[in-house]
Design an enzyme around this catalytic site. Structure first.
Site, PDB file in Angstrom:
ATOM      1  N   ASP A 168      -1.720   5.961   3.675  1.00 28.78           N
ATOM      2  CA  ASP A 168      -2.243   5.518   2.383  1.00 28.78           C
ATOM      3  C   ASP A 168      -1.119   5.328   1.366  1.00 28.78           C
ATOM      4  O   ASP A 168      -1.093   4.344   0.622  1.00 28.78           O
ATOM      5  CB  ASP A 168      -3.233   6.548   1.844  1.00 28.78           C
ATOM      6  CG  ASP A 168      -4.518   6.603   2.653  1.00 28.78           C
ATOM      7  OD1 ASP A 168      -5.327   5.682   2.536  1.00 28.78           O
ATOM      8  OD2 ASP A 168      -4.688   7.567   3.417  1.00 28.78           O
ATOM      9  N   SER A 169      -0.192   6.280   1.336  1.00 27.49           N
ATOM     10  CA  SER A 169       0.881   6.213   0.347  1.00 27.49           C
ATOM     11  C   SER A 169       1.800   5.026   0.595  1.00 27.49           C
ATOM     12  O   SER A 169       2.247   4.366  -0.361  1.00 27.49           O
ATOM     13  CB  SER A 169       1.682   7.517   0.353  1.00 27.49           C
ATOM     14  OG  SER A 169       0.847   8.612   0.027  1.00 27.49           O
TER      15      SER A 169
END
Length: 397
Positions: A168-169
Site C-alpha cells: 500500500d505504501s
C-alpha cells in the site's frame, strides 16, 4: 496551511491505507486535503491497530492536516457535493474498486467534464485495465504478485512479509509522484489533467531491480536469501558475541578491502580474485563465514565502533524502542512531540522528505468524523439553510 503545495486542493475518496497515505503526504506539504468519509463509521482505519480512547493512533498520524467531511455518496445530493468540490480541485485521490466511482456518477469522464484541469489518482489492486481489473486487491496481494514476497525470507523457509503495509505504501508513493507530475503539466500550461493509474502489484514490481532480464536472458530465478543481498557481496546480517545482529555492507571494492583489514584478513583483501564484485559473489559463502568468525568474537558495540572507524557501512537492527532512543532521529526531527485532541502528549513520526526552504509541517492530528463538514460546505457556497437541508436528507453528517 503553508508549504510548497499551498493552494492545491485535494479530494480524498479512499479508506485505510493507499489513497489516505498519498493524501497525507500532500497535506504535510501544504495542500488542502478534504477527506470524504461515509456517515456513521467513517474510514475503517479509525478502529485499526492500537486504540486510544476508542480511536486508532494510526488514524491520528495518517489523517493529520486533513479536513473530514461526512458525505453519503449513495445519495444524489451527496454526489452533487463532491461535484461542487471538484469544480476547483486540483487532485482527486481514490482507491475504490475499478468502476465504483463510475457507478456513483463520479467517474473520470464526469469529473473531467466538470474540471478539465483535474488530476485523478486511481489506486487499485491491479490497475484500471487488464484481465484482473475487477479482482479485489490489498497490499499483501500486491506484495505477493509483485515479486517481493517470493524473494523475502530464509533460504529454506516460507516466503515472509515485511512487518508493515509495504504494498500500500509503495502505491501511495507512486500516486504522489504521478499526481505531482500531472499537476506540474497543468500548471505549466502543457495540457489538461489526466488519470494517474496506480496498481498495487505494479508498484511493488517496480522495485524488483533486474529480475526480468535475469530471467529472460539467463533463465535465472532469484530465490530467498535470508539477510544476504543476492549478487552483491559481502552484504549480510551477522551475529555478534553478545547475541545481537549487525548488518554489514562491504560490497564496494575499496570498502571490501577496508572490511577485510578490520577483521584481520589481509589475505582476502589482497586476493586478486576478490578485487571486484563478480569474483566476491562466486565466493560469498566463504566471505560470510570469515566475517561471521570475526563478529562472533566481539560485542555489537565493538563491532560497530571498529567498522565506523574504518568507514565500513554497518548498523544494528533497530526496534521501535531503539529508534525512539536514538539521538540522530531526534536531531533530524523525525520524532515530533504533539498531543491528541484530548490533550494526551504523544510522539509521532516526522516528515519526509526534508525541504530546505519550504519544509512540511503538522498543523493538526487526524480530525473527528465530519469535523469540517459545515465550514467546507460553506466555503463551497452552501447557505446554513442548505447545509441543514442536506443534513436532514442524510446527504451529509
Amino acid at each position: 496551511m503553508s508549504g510548497p503545495l499551498k493552494g492545491i486542493r485535494v479530494i480524498e475518496i479512499g479508506t485505510l491505507i493507499a489513497a489516505p497515505f498519498a493524501a497525507r503526504m500532500l497535506a504535510e506539504f501544504g495542500a488542502e486535503v478534504i477527506k470524504i468519509e461515509a456517515p456513521n463509521d467513517g474510514d475503517p482505519l479509525r478502529k485499526w491497530r492500537k486504540l486510544h480512547e476508542g480511536t486508532s493512533l494510526w488514524w491520528y498520524l495518517q489523517s493529520r492536516n486533513k479536513k473530514s467531511i461526512c458525505v453519503n455518496l449513495k445519495s444524489a445530493e451527496g454526489v452533487d457535493v463532491v461535484k461542487r468540490l471538484a469544480t476547483d480541485a486540483d487532485i482527486v485521490i481514490e482507491n475504490l474498486r475499478p468502476g465504483a466511482l463510475e457507478r456513483l456518477g463520479l467517474g473520470w469522464d464526469v469529473l473531467h467534464g466538470i474540471n478539465p484541469k483535474l488530476t485523478m489518482v486511481r489506486i487499485s489492486g491491479y490497475g484500471q485495465s487488464g484481465p484482473y481489473r475487477d479482482r479485489p486487491g490489498f497490499g499483501a496481494i500486491g506484495e505477493a504478485m509483485g515479486g517481493i514476497r517470493y524473494t523475502t525470507g530464509d533460504v529454506d523457509g516460507a516466503p515472509a512479509r515485511v512487518g508493515v503495509s509495504l504494498g500500500d505504501s509503495l502505491a501511495s508513493l507512486h500516486g504522489v509522484i504521478g499526481a505531482l507530475m500531472s499537476v506540474l503539466r497543468v500548471k505549466t500550461g502543457q495540457g489538461d489533467g489526466q488519470v494517474v493509474d496506480v496498481s498495487l502489484v505494479e508498484s511493488v514490481f517496480n522495485l524488483m531491480e533486474s529480475l526480468v532480464p535475469e530471467y529472460d536472458l539467463l533463465g535465472h530465478v532469484r530465490e530467498r536469501s535470508g539477510g544476504a543481498l543476492p549478487g552483491i557481496a559481502p552484504s549480510n546480517t551477522y551475529r555478534s558475541e553478545d547475541g545481537g545482529f549487525v548488518v554489514i555492507a562491504g560490497n564496494s571494492d575499496p570498502i571490501f578491502r577496508r572490511l577485510m583489514q578490520v577483521i584481520d584478513r589481509d589475505d582476502l583483501a589482497d586476493d586478486p580474485a576478490l578485487t571486484h564484485n563478480d569474483g566476491r559473489v562466486a565466493q560469498s559463502a566463504m566471505l560470510d563465514a570469515a566475517i561471521s568468525a570475526w563478529t562472533s568474537r566481539h560485542s555489537t558495540s565493538d563491532i560497530l565502533a571498529a567498522l565506523e572507524t574504518a568507514q565500513v557501512p554497518s548498523g544494528r537492527i533497530y526496534s521501535i524502542a531503539d529508534i525512539v532512543a536514538d539521538p540522530h532521529y531526534a536531531a533530524r526531527e523525525m520524532l515530533l512531540q504533539t498531543s491528541l485532541p484530548d490533550g494526551t502528549p504523544v510522539r509521532m513520526p516526522g516528515i519526509v522528505p526534508k525541504l530546505s526552504d519550504t519544509p512540511g509541517a503538522v498543523n493538526w492530528q487526524g480530525p473527528t468524523l465530519g469535523e469540517h463538514t459545515d465550514p467546507v460546505l460553506a466555503d463551497l457556497g452552501f447557505s446554513p439553510l442548505e447545509i441543514e437541508q442536506l443534513r436532514n436528507t442524510g446527504a451529509v453528517q
